[in-house]
Design a protein around this motif. Structure first.
Motif, PDB file in Angstrom:
ATOM      1  N   LEU A   1       9.810 -10.920  -6.058  1.00  0.00           N
ATOM      2  CA  LEU A   1       8.512 -10.409  -6.506  1.00  0.00           C
ATOM      3  C   LEU A   1       8.638  -8.955  -6.900  1.00  0.00           C
ATOM      4  O   LEU A   1       9.349  -8.180  -6.263  1.00  0.00           O
ATOM      5  N   LYS A   2       7.934  -8.610  -7.956  1.00  0.00           N
ATOM      6  CA  LYS A   2       7.845  -7.224  -8.369  1.00  0.00           C
ATOM      7  C   LYS A   2       6.375  -6.850  -8.417  1.00  0.00           C
ATOM      8  O   LYS A   2       5.589  -7.433  -9.167  1.00  0.00           O
ATOM      9  N   LEU A   3       5.985  -5.908  -7.579  1.00  0.00           N
ATOM     10  CA  LEU A   3       4.597  -5.466  -7.532  1.00  0.00           C
ATOM     11  C   LEU A   3       4.516  -4.016  -7.977  1.00  0.00           C
ATOM     12  O   LEU A   3       5.319  -3.175  -7.541  1.00  0.00           O
ATOM     13  N   THR A   4       3.601  -3.741  -8.852  1.00  0.00           N
ATOM     14  CA  THR A   4       3.382  -2.398  -9.368  1.00  0.00           C
ATOM     15  C   THR A   4       2.037  -1.897  -8.894  1.00  0.00           C
ATOM     16  O   THR A   4       0.997  -2.546  -9.114  1.00  0.00           O
ATOM     17  N   LEU A   5       2.035  -0.766  -8.224  1.00  0.00           N
ATOM     18  CA  LEU A   5       0.781  -0.218  -7.726  1.00  0.00           C
ATOM     19  C   LEU A   5      -0.060   0.315  -8.888  1.00  0.00           C
ATOM     20  O   LEU A   5       0.482   0.919  -9.824  1.00  0.00           O
ATOM     21  N   PRO A   6      -1.359   0.093  -8.836  1.00  0.00           N
ATOM     22  CA  PRO A   6      -2.222   0.593  -9.907  1.00  0.00           C
ATOM     23  C   PRO A   6      -2.327   2.123  -9.893  1.00  0.00           C
ATOM     24  O   PRO A   6      -2.116   2.751  -8.886  1.00  0.00           O
TER      25      PRO A   6
ATOM     26  N   ARG B   1      -3.310   0.258  -3.557  1.00  0.00           N
ATOM     27  CA  ARG B   1      -3.094  -1.038  -2.914  1.00  0.00           C
ATOM     28  C   ARG B   1      -3.087  -2.155  -3.953  1.00  0.00           C
ATOM     29  O   ARG B   1      -3.879  -2.139  -4.897  1.00  0.00           O
ATOM     30  N   THR B   2      -2.173  -3.110  -3.773  1.00  0.00           N
ATOM     31  CA  THR B   2      -2.146  -4.302  -4.627  1.00  0.00           C
ATOM     32  C   THR B   2      -1.628  -5.475  -3.814  1.00  0.00           C
ATOM     33  O   THR B   2      -0.992  -5.282  -2.767  1.00  0.00           O
ATOM     34  N   GLU B   3      -1.913  -6.678  -4.251  1.00  0.00           N
ATOM     35  CA  GLU B   3      -1.425  -7.852  -3.544  1.00  0.00           C
ATOM     36  C   GLU B   3      -1.108  -8.966  -4.536  1.00  0.00           C
ATOM     37  O   GLU B   3      -1.605  -8.984  -5.666  1.00  0.00           O
ATOM     38  N   LYS B   4      -0.253  -9.900  -4.065  1.00  0.00           N
ATOM     39  CA  LYS B   4       0.174 -11.008  -4.916  1.00  0.00           C
ATOM     40  C   LYS B   4       0.484 -12.218  -4.047  1.00  0.00           C
ATOM     41  O   LYS B   4       1.082 -12.086  -2.981  1.00  0.00           O
TER      42      LYS B   4
ATOM     43  N   GLU C   1       0.842  -1.195   0.000  1.00  0.00           N
ATOM     44  CA  GLU C   1       0.000   0.000   0.000  1.00  0.00           C
ATOM     45  C   GLU C   1       0.876   1.244   0.000  1.00  0.00           C
ATOM     46  O   GLU C   1       1.911   1.283   0.697  1.00  0.00           O
ATOM     47  N   ALA C   2       0.477   2.252  -0.757  1.00  0.00           N
ATOM     48  CA  ALA C   2       1.190   3.538  -0.779  1.00  0.00           C
ATOM     49  C   ALA C   2       0.306   4.576  -1.458  1.00  0.00           C
ATOM     50  O   ALA C   2      -0.313   4.295  -2.497  1.00  0.00           O
ATOM     51  N   GLY C   3       0.244   5.740  -0.846  1.00  0.00           N
ATOM     52  CA  GLY C   3      -0.491   6.839  -1.465  1.00  0.00           C
ATOM     53  C   GLY C   3      -1.939   6.519  -1.781  1.00  0.00           C
ATOM     54  O   GLY C   3      -2.486   6.984  -2.792  1.00  0.00           O
ATOM     55  N   GLY C   4      -2.568   5.732  -0.927  1.00  0.00           N
ATOM     56  CA  GLY C   4      -3.954   5.382  -1.159  1.00  0.00           C
ATOM     57  C   GLY C   4      -4.165   4.285  -2.185  1.00  0.00           C
ATOM     58  O   GLY C   4      -5.309   3.910  -2.480  1.00  0.00           O
TER      59      GLY C   4
END
Length: 243
Positions: free
Chosen positions: A238-243, A222-225, A217-220
């Protein structure tokens, strides 16, 4: 065939030390085809050889020797044995943990096969002893590289072959051994981590083998994997990209 797609493991050969009527009639050579048939009918299912009293050579040397000899015979005759089962039933005079570890080392040196504790319980009315040995046994099993799991032989007093061995009384109150189990399995050996990344958005940590879900989570946003840490695999990246 009716169980195709429903099983992860199959106990193909169980307790031949005491249950050997077919082997007495047809000879030991009847055993390897059972594994071969199971492999043909259930591809991808782990096939086990299981017995009891095979966890301590100091208290039952004959059983341990028979288990070793039978395993060697199966492997030498092409049986696709994927793992070994130790029923691990104990009473009010439980085996010394170092003796159980010594047998696990013996099996590991000879066969290099996964081991599952298939029917673990501690049959005694001394609940403090029961809880202490449950803790010791779970820790020794967790510590050994060959052990892939511990299955309890029942958990509720009202539906248990030996009621005093259960973790829950008939009224569903916990015995001390249930508290020990929950503390180890649900707390000490389960990773629940909350942390912040560095300025570059990186974070690294060690974890137990198993399945995970990472939430960022950042700046409102959120993503998960989901991901898994499996034995013998490279560290997960893991590489997660926030929407």
């Amino acid at each position: 065939r009716a169980t195709k797609g429903l099983l992860h493991e199959w106990d193909v050969l169980n307790e031949p030390f005491t249950n050997h009527d077919l082997m007495d009639i047809f000879g030991r050579e009847v055993m390897p085809p059972w594994f071969k048939t199971a492999r043909a009918e259930l591809p991808g299912v782990q096939l086990y050889f299981n017995d009891f009293s095979n966890h301590d050579a100091t208290t039952d040397a004959d059983h341990v020797a028979h288990f070793e000899q039978t395993t060697r015979y199966l492997l030498d005759h092409g049986a696709p044995v994927d793992g070994l089962g130790l029923q691990a039933h104990f009473n009010g005079r439980p085996n010394a943990p170092e003796n159980i570890l010594a047998v696990l080392d013996r099996y590991e040196r000879q066969f290099h096969l996964p081991v599952r504790m298939t029917e673990f319980d501690v049959w005694t009315r001394d609940e403090e002893l029961q809880a202490d040995f449950t803790r010791d046994f779970l820790i020794l099993s967790f510590s050994h590289p060959s052990v892939v799991g511990v299955q309890h032989w029942g958990f509720w007093e009202a539906c248990h072959w030996r009621p005093p061995a259960a973790m829950y009384r008939a009224d569903w109150t916990e015995r001390p051994n249930a508290k020990v189990y929950k503390d180890l399995v649900l707390h000490q050996w389960r990773m629940n981590l909350s942390a912040a990344t560095d300025a570059a958005g990186h974070y690294a940590a060690r974890g137990f083998h198993g399945d995970y879900v990472v939430t960022v989570e950042a700046g409102g946003r959120r993503t998960e994997k989901a991901f898994s840490l499996a034995p013998g695999t490279s560290p997960a990246e893991l590489k997660l990209t926030l929407p």
